[in-house]
Each structure stands twice: as C-alpha cells, then as structure tokens.
Design a protein around this motif. Structure first.
Motif, PDB file in Angstrom:
ATOM      1  N   THR A  34      14.941 -13.240  22.190  1.00 12.66           N
ATOM      2  CA  THR A  34      15.935 -14.298  22.325  1.00 12.66           C
ATOM      3  C   THR A  34      17.279 -13.797  22.838  1.00 12.66           C
ATOM      4  O   THR A  34      17.860 -14.411  23.722  1.00 12.66           O
ATOM      5  CB  THR A  34      16.136 -15.047  20.994  1.00 12.66           C
ATOM      6  OG1 THR A  34      16.513 -14.114  19.978  1.00 12.66           O
ATOM      7  CG2 THR A  34      14.895 -15.800  20.593  1.00 12.66           C
ATOM      8  N   GLU A 154       4.364 -14.974  18.622  1.00  6.69           N
ATOM      9  CA  GLU A 154       4.769 -16.383  18.496  1.00  6.69           C
ATOM     10  C   GLU A 154       6.060 -16.498  17.685  1.00  6.69           C
ATOM     11  O   GLU A 154       6.948 -17.267  18.036  1.00  6.69           O
ATOM     12  CB  GLU A 154       3.666 -17.209  17.830  1.00  6.69           C
ATOM     13  CG  GLU A 154       2.496 -17.504  18.734  1.00  6.69           C
ATOM     14  CD  GLU A 154       1.355 -18.205  18.001  1.00  6.69           C
ATOM     15  OE1 GLU A 154       1.293 -18.176  16.743  1.00  6.69           O
ATOM     16  OE2 GLU A 154       0.505 -18.783  18.702  1.00  6.69           O
ATOM     17  N   ARG A 155       6.155 -15.724  16.613  1.00 12.56           N
ATOM     18  CA  ARG A 155       7.371 -15.765  15.784  1.00 12.56           C
ATOM     19  C   ARG A 155       8.582 -15.264  16.566  1.00 12.56           C
ATOM     20  O   ARG A 155       9.701 -15.756  16.382  1.00 12.56           O
ATOM     21  CB  ARG A 155       7.178 -14.950  14.506  1.00 12.56           C
ATOM     22  CG  ARG A 155       6.306 -15.651  13.468  1.00 12.56           C
ATOM     23  CD  ARG A 155       6.322 -14.951  12.134  1.00 12.56           C
ATOM     24  NE  ARG A 155       5.742 -13.633  12.149  1.00 12.56           N
ATOM     25  CZ  ARG A 155       4.443 -13.368  11.962  1.00 12.56           C
ATOM     26  NH1 ARG A 155       3.596 -14.345  11.753  1.00 12.56           N
ATOM     27  NH2 ARG A 155       4.007 -12.132  11.975  1.00 12.56           N
ATOM     28  N   ILE A 158      10.450 -18.010  18.770  1.00 15.22           N
ATOM     29  CA  ILE A 158      11.216 -19.115  18.193  1.00 15.22           C
ATOM     30  C   ILE A 158      12.643 -19.040  18.716  1.00 15.22           C
ATOM     31  O   ILE A 158      13.271 -17.989  18.694  1.00 15.22           O
ATOM     32  CB  ILE A 158      11.175 -19.060  16.655  1.00 15.22           C
ATOM     33  CG1 ILE A 158       9.751 -19.303  16.166  1.00 15.22           C
ATOM     34  CG2 ILE A 158      12.150 -20.068  16.045  1.00 15.22           C
ATOM     35  CD1 ILE A 158       9.543 -19.061  14.690  1.00 15.22           C
ATOM     36  N   THR A 160      13.357 -19.727  21.901  1.00 13.94           N
ATOM     37  CA  THR A 160      13.277 -19.605  23.357  1.00 13.94           C
ATOM     38  C   THR A 160      12.581 -20.846  23.907  1.00 13.94           C
ATOM     39  O   THR A 160      11.997 -21.618  23.144  1.00 13.94           O
ATOM     40  CB  THR A 160      12.470 -18.354  23.788  1.00 13.94           C
ATOM     41  OG1 THR A 160      11.084 -18.578  23.509  1.00 13.94           O
ATOM     42  CG2 THR A 160      12.973 -17.106  23.095  1.00 13.94           C
ATOM     43  N   GLY A 163       9.141 -21.222  22.576  1.00 12.53           N
ATOM     44  CA  GLY A 163       8.943 -21.322  21.135  1.00 12.53           C
ATOM     45  C   GLY A 163       8.206 -22.571  20.697  1.00 12.53           C
ATOM     46  O   GLY A 163       7.579 -22.585  19.652  1.00 12.53           O
ATOM     47  N   SER A 164       8.268 -23.619  21.490  1.00  9.82           N
ATOM     48  CA  SER A 164       7.586 -24.858  21.120  1.00  9.82           C
ATOM     49  C   SER A 164       6.207 -24.980  21.756  1.00  9.82           C
ATOM     50  O   SER A 164       5.486 -25.925  21.509  1.00  9.82           O
ATOM     51  CB  SER A 164       8.436 -26.063  21.525  1.00  9.82           C
ATOM     52  OG  SER A 164       8.615 -26.071  22.927  1.00  9.82           O
ATOM     53  N   ASN A 165       5.832 -24.014  22.570  1.00  6.32           N
ATOM     54  CA  ASN A 165       4.527 -24.008  23.224  1.00  6.32           C
ATOM     55  C   ASN A 165       3.550 -23.266  22.320  1.00  6.32           C
ATOM     56  O   ASN A 165       3.500 -22.037  22.320  1.00  6.32           O
ATOM     57  CB  ASN A 165       4.644 -23.337  24.592  1.00  6.32           C
ATOM     58  CG  ASN A 165       3.367 -23.377  25.387  1.00  6.32           C
ATOM     59  OD1 ASN A 165       2.283 -23.609  24.848  1.00  6.32           O
ATOM     60  ND2 ASN A 165       3.484 -23.122  26.672  1.00  6.32           N
ATOM     61  N   ASN A 166       2.771 -23.998  21.557  1.00  2.00           N
ATOM     62  CA  ASN A 166       1.916 -23.408  20.522  1.00  2.00           C
ATOM     63  C   ASN A 166       0.888 -22.417  21.036  1.00  2.00           C
ATOM     64  O   ASN A 166       0.493 -21.520  20.307  1.00  2.00           O
ATOM     65  CB  ASN A 166       1.204 -24.500  19.727  1.00  2.00           C
ATOM     66  CG  ASN A 166       2.163 -25.304  18.885  1.00  2.00           C
ATOM     67  OD1 ASN A 166       3.245 -24.829  18.540  1.00  2.00           O
ATOM     68  ND2 ASN A 166       1.784 -26.522  18.589  1.00  2.00           N
ATOM     69  N   CYS A 168       1.165 -20.587  24.038  1.00  2.15           N
ATOM     70  CA  CYS A 168       1.705 -19.752  25.115  1.00  2.15           C
ATOM     71  C   CYS A 168       1.226 -18.305  25.013  1.00  2.15           C
ATOM     72  O   CYS A 168       0.815 -17.712  26.001  1.00  2.15           O
ATOM     73  CB  CYS A 168       3.225 -19.814  25.103  1.00  2.15           C
ATOM     74  SG  CYS A 168       3.984 -18.662  26.254  1.00  2.15           S
TER      75      CYS A 168
END
Length: 188
Positions: A34, A154-155, A158, A160, A163-166, A168
């Motif tokens: 981030t 994935e963590r 968050i 970026t 972060g909402s693209n499960n 990715c």
C-alpha cells in the motif's frame, strides 16, 4: 456533580480522562504494497516524473515464458493430478491477463501487480516447491498454497484497488503458472 456549559476548546473535551495512546501493530506488513503504491499514485497525480522501469520490467518478465518447461497450464494441472482445476484455472489466468492489459497505461498499477507476482513466486518457490519435491500430498500442497500464498497476499492488498477483488491473487497465481513461472510437479 460537575457541570459544563459554554465550553470553547481547540481540542478534545471530556468529563474524564482522554486516552490518546497510539498503537503500532507489528507484524502487519500490508504497507509493503500500500505505501509504495499510494506514493506512486500521489507522485503521478502531482505531475512528478517517476522512475519505476525496473518494476515494470518485472511485470514484463512475469508476462513472458520463463523456464524450459513450456507445458501449458492445462498440461501442468493434469500432470500433477489436478485436472479438476483446469477450467477454473484457465478462467482465472485469462482474467489476470485482461486485468493487466486493462491497466497497462498505469505505472502505479503495474508496479502493484509486479510486486504481487514477485511475492507469489518467491513464496511458492520457498514454501510450496520444497513440499512438492518432498512428495507432499495434493491436499497438503493445496492447503499450504491457500494458507501461505493466497491468503497472506490478499491481506496485503487491503487498501489498494485490488483489495476488493476477492480472486485477484488466485488469478495472478494461475497467470504465473500459465507463463511457466510455477508448477505443481517435479518437472519444473
């Protein structure tokens, strides 16, 4: 009883103590992705010239074929007894390719993707590959991929745009596999 009326203050007002402790969470390395990403975005928005050619070259590296093992994603999955994953893996790889192409004009986004791909590859090579070489079961390997590769990254995302693209990280994982950077058997 204390009464307060007509209080004019430049700061906090309370009837009791105000706790202004600052907490620092060690072990949360989400800033790995981030902080540099948002610094790049800010610099670009401010009109500053940025030099991230090396990181962009990393993305080009991951987008190309790397190893002598030129088997496609489907063949790698079948050879490692994971044929049940072929359809979803091909779909994820395709989605990753579209995601990368969609943001090819964004140096900050390319930087972020390159960092994710590098993290996936390094983690896979240092944790998952030794398990494969030591004949770990498919269940053990798949559990470790989820626990050690997918979920931690994935963590980190968050905060970026990803972060909402499960899925990715899963997309990028299969993108790497399809471009011969990782595989699930000893042929690599």
């Amino acid at each position: 009883m204390t009464s307060q009326k007509d209080i004019q203050a430049g700061g906090d007002v309370a009837a009791g103590d105000i706790n202004k402790s600052t907490y620092h969470f060690h072990g949360d390395d989400s800033a790995i992705f981030t902080h540099p990403y948002f610094q790049l975005v800010s610099a670009i928005q401010a009109g500053h010239e940025i030099d991230i050619e090396e990181q962009i070259e990393d993305l080009e590296h991951f987008s190309g074929m790397l190893r002598e093992d030129q088997r496609g994603l489907e063949k790698k999955l079948i050879d490692s007894n994971r044929g049940y994953l072929v359809n979803s893996a091909e779909r994820f790889k395709s989605k990753a390719g579209r995601l990368i192409a969609k943001h090819q004009d964004s140096p900050a986004f390319q930087f972020l993707i390159a960092k994710i791909l590098a993290r996936i590859e390094v983690t896979f090579n240092h944790i998952i590959s030794p398990m494969i070489q030591n004949n770990a079961s498919i269940q053990e390997v798949e559990a470790a991929i989820l626990k050690e590769v997918i979920q931690p990254i994935e963590r980190l995302l968050i905060g970026t745009p990803l972060g909402s693209n499960n899925d990715c990280v899963v997309q990028l994982f299969y993108f790497l596999a399809g471009n011969c950077h990782i595989c699930w058997d000893k042929k690599c």
